[in-house]
Design an enzyme around this catalytic site. Sequence first.
Site, PDB file in Angstrom:
ATOM      1  N   ILE A 125       0.827  -1.205   0.000  1.00 59.42           N
ATOM      2  CA  ILE A 125       0.000   0.000   0.000  1.00 59.42           C
ATOM      3  C   ILE A 125       0.866   1.261   0.000  1.00 59.42           C
ATOM      4  O   ILE A 125       0.367   2.361  -0.255  1.00 59.42           O
ATOM      5  CB  ILE A 125      -0.971   0.031   1.201  1.00 59.42           C
ATOM      6  CG1 ILE A 125      -0.202  -0.029   2.540  1.00 59.42           C
ATOM      7  CG2 ILE A 125      -1.979  -1.096   1.103  1.00 59.42           C
ATOM      8  CD1 ILE A 125      -1.085   0.173   3.759  1.00 59.42           C
ATOM      9  N   ALA A 127       5.368   2.522  -0.476  1.00 65.52           N
ATOM     10  CA  ALA A 127       6.779   2.146  -0.595  1.00 65.52           C
ATOM     11  C   ALA A 127       7.651   3.351  -0.279  1.00 65.52           C
ATOM     12  O   ALA A 127       7.316   4.481  -0.643  1.00 65.52           O
ATOM     13  CB  ALA A 127       7.081   1.626  -2.002  1.00 65.52           C
ATOM     14  N   ALA A 128       8.748   3.109   0.409  1.00 70.16           N
ATOM     15  CA  ALA A 128       9.691   4.164   0.773  1.00 70.16           C
ATOM     16  C   ALA A 128      11.098   3.720   0.393  1.00 70.16           C
ATOM     17  O   ALA A 128      11.290   2.656  -0.199  1.00 70.16           O
ATOM     18  CB  ALA A 128       9.594   4.469   2.262  1.00 70.16           C
ATOM     19  N   SER A 129      12.088   4.534   0.745  1.00 70.71           N
ATOM     20  CA  SER A 129      13.457   4.256   0.314  1.00 70.71           C
ATOM     21  C   SER A 129      14.015   2.970   0.904  1.00 70.71           C
ATOM     22  O   SER A 129      14.763   2.248   0.254  1.00 70.71           O
ATOM     23  CB  SER A 129      14.366   5.422   0.694  1.00 70.71           C
ATOM     24  OG  SER A 129      14.278   5.685   2.080  1.00 70.71           O
ATOM     25  N   GLY A 131      12.031   0.516   2.763  1.00 68.96           N
ATOM     26  CA  GLY A 131      11.082  -0.576   2.945  1.00 68.96           C
ATOM     27  C   GLY A 131       9.742  -0.248   2.327  1.00 68.96           C
ATOM     28  O   GLY A 131       9.557   0.794   1.698  1.00 68.96           O
ATOM     29  N   GLN A 132       8.785  -1.165   2.496  1.00 71.25           N
ATOM     30  CA  GLN A 132       7.432  -0.945   2.000  1.00 71.25           C
ATOM     31  C   GLN A 132       6.442  -1.608   2.943  1.00 71.25           C
ATOM     32  O   GLN A 132       6.800  -2.449   3.763  1.00 71.25           O
ATOM     33  CB  GLN A 132       7.282  -1.474   0.579  1.00 71.25           C
ATOM     34  CG  GLN A 132       7.492  -2.959   0.411  1.00 71.25           C
ATOM     35  CD  GLN A 132       7.610  -3.351  -1.061  1.00 71.25           C
ATOM     36  OE1 GLN A 132       8.191  -2.630  -1.867  1.00 71.25           O
ATOM     37  NE2 GLN A 132       7.052  -4.505  -1.416  1.00 71.25           N
ATOM     38  N   VAL A 133       5.174  -1.201   2.818  1.00 72.78           N
ATOM     39  CA  VAL A 133       4.151  -1.632   3.769  1.00 72.78           C
ATOM     40  C   VAL A 133       3.098  -2.478   3.066  1.00 72.78           C
ATOM     41  O   VAL A 133       2.581  -2.102   2.007  1.00 72.78           O
ATOM     42  CB  VAL A 133       3.486  -0.415   4.446  1.00 72.78           C
ATOM     43  CG1 VAL A 133       2.394  -0.878   5.412  1.00 72.78           C
ATOM     44  CG2 VAL A 133       4.531   0.425   5.181  1.00 72.78           C
ATOM     45  N   LYS A 147       5.541  -3.574   7.751  1.00 75.15           N
ATOM     46  CA  LYS A 147       6.617  -2.866   7.063  1.00 75.15           C
ATOM     47  C   LYS A 147       7.773  -3.837   6.848  1.00 75.15           C
ATOM     48  O   LYS A 147       8.281  -4.426   7.810  1.00 75.15           O
ATOM     49  CB  LYS A 147       7.068  -1.668   7.901  1.00 75.15           C
ATOM     50  CG  LYS A 147       8.124  -0.790   7.252  1.00 75.15           C
ATOM     51  CD  LYS A 147       8.377   0.421   8.143  1.00 75.15           C
ATOM     52  CE  LYS A 147       9.472   1.309   7.618  1.00 75.15           C
ATOM     53  NZ  LYS A 147       9.713   2.473   8.520  1.00 75.15           N
ATOM     54  N   ASP A 284       9.119  12.996  10.604  1.00 76.59           N
ATOM     55  CA  ASP A 284       8.272  13.267   9.440  1.00 76.59           C
ATOM     56  C   ASP A 284       7.335  14.431   9.670  1.00 76.59           C
ATOM     57  O   ASP A 284       6.608  14.791   8.767  1.00 76.59           O
ATOM     58  CB  ASP A 284       7.464  12.023   9.071  1.00 76.59           C
ATOM     59  CG  ASP A 284       8.348  10.917   8.491  1.00 76.59           C
ATOM     60  OD1 ASP A 284       9.460  11.244   8.048  1.00 76.59           O
ATOM     61  OD2 ASP A 284       7.925   9.757   8.497  1.00 76.59           O
TER      62      ASP A 284
END
Length: 284
Positions: A125, A127-129, A131-133, A147, A284
């Site tokens: 749902i 994605a980041a640098s 990892g992803q969720v 995550k 954040d």
Amino acid sequence: GGLVKVTNALPRRFPGALLARRTTEIWTFVAEIATKMALAQRSGLRERKQAVSEDLCEGLLRLGPTFVKLGQILSTRYDILPYDYVKGLERLQDSVPAFDGAQAYQIVVDEVGPDAFLEFDRTPIAAASLGQVHLATTADGEKVAVKVQRPGLKELFDADLVNLKILAELLYKFDSSPDSMLRDWREIFESNTRIIYEEIDYRKEAQNGRKFADNFAAYPWVKVPEVRTKYSSARVLTMEYVPGIKISNVKEIQRQGFSTTDLARQSGESFMIQLLRHGYFHCD
């Protein structure tokens, strides 16, 4: 051009070969982008700067997680890069391509066992640098957000940061811009290196989340997702699933009946509490 795919799984090879390959890729990119930025600055044309900003984003994405993270850090630093480049890098904050969902699930199985989840959605749902969720249902029947860390990060960081340290030393020696005295590239490198290694240990993130929740236990209008330690590890972080609305989506916030004035006031108040009362704040 559009976003390109982030480098995902790394082949198993001798670390020296990985370092040599990454060194070639990194310095080729640095030389190309430095030349383009110099020419764009000399032209004074905003269109050329915006085109270079696009090339910078795509190059960072192509180089993978370490450099996506670097781009995200630079996207908040108007004191380091000119305005047009910083604005262009802002899309790296929430536009990072995902890696393969089946590979993510295999990492979960390796870390927390094959029986941890009744269901695991292979499509992330977010994605980041690093990892992803993914959404999942635990063996206990709870819907959660999982995550999952990108594969091979530690080895990739080790190789990339050797090169970035050299780049920081060169910038420190040869940065001749008018405001160069206001920054120390070596200090910027060292502080972010320490942080980036800490970020790939999700146990620290879980600990930080619990501390943050304790700090705001008396404020019912601040929600901190609870960590599910039973289903977490250094590379997998499972949390209570808490859907929400992005703060910039004002129309949806209003449609749901929330007061933007109240949200702005409470958001400001929460940051003042973090900074002034606890000295412990959410980055954040």
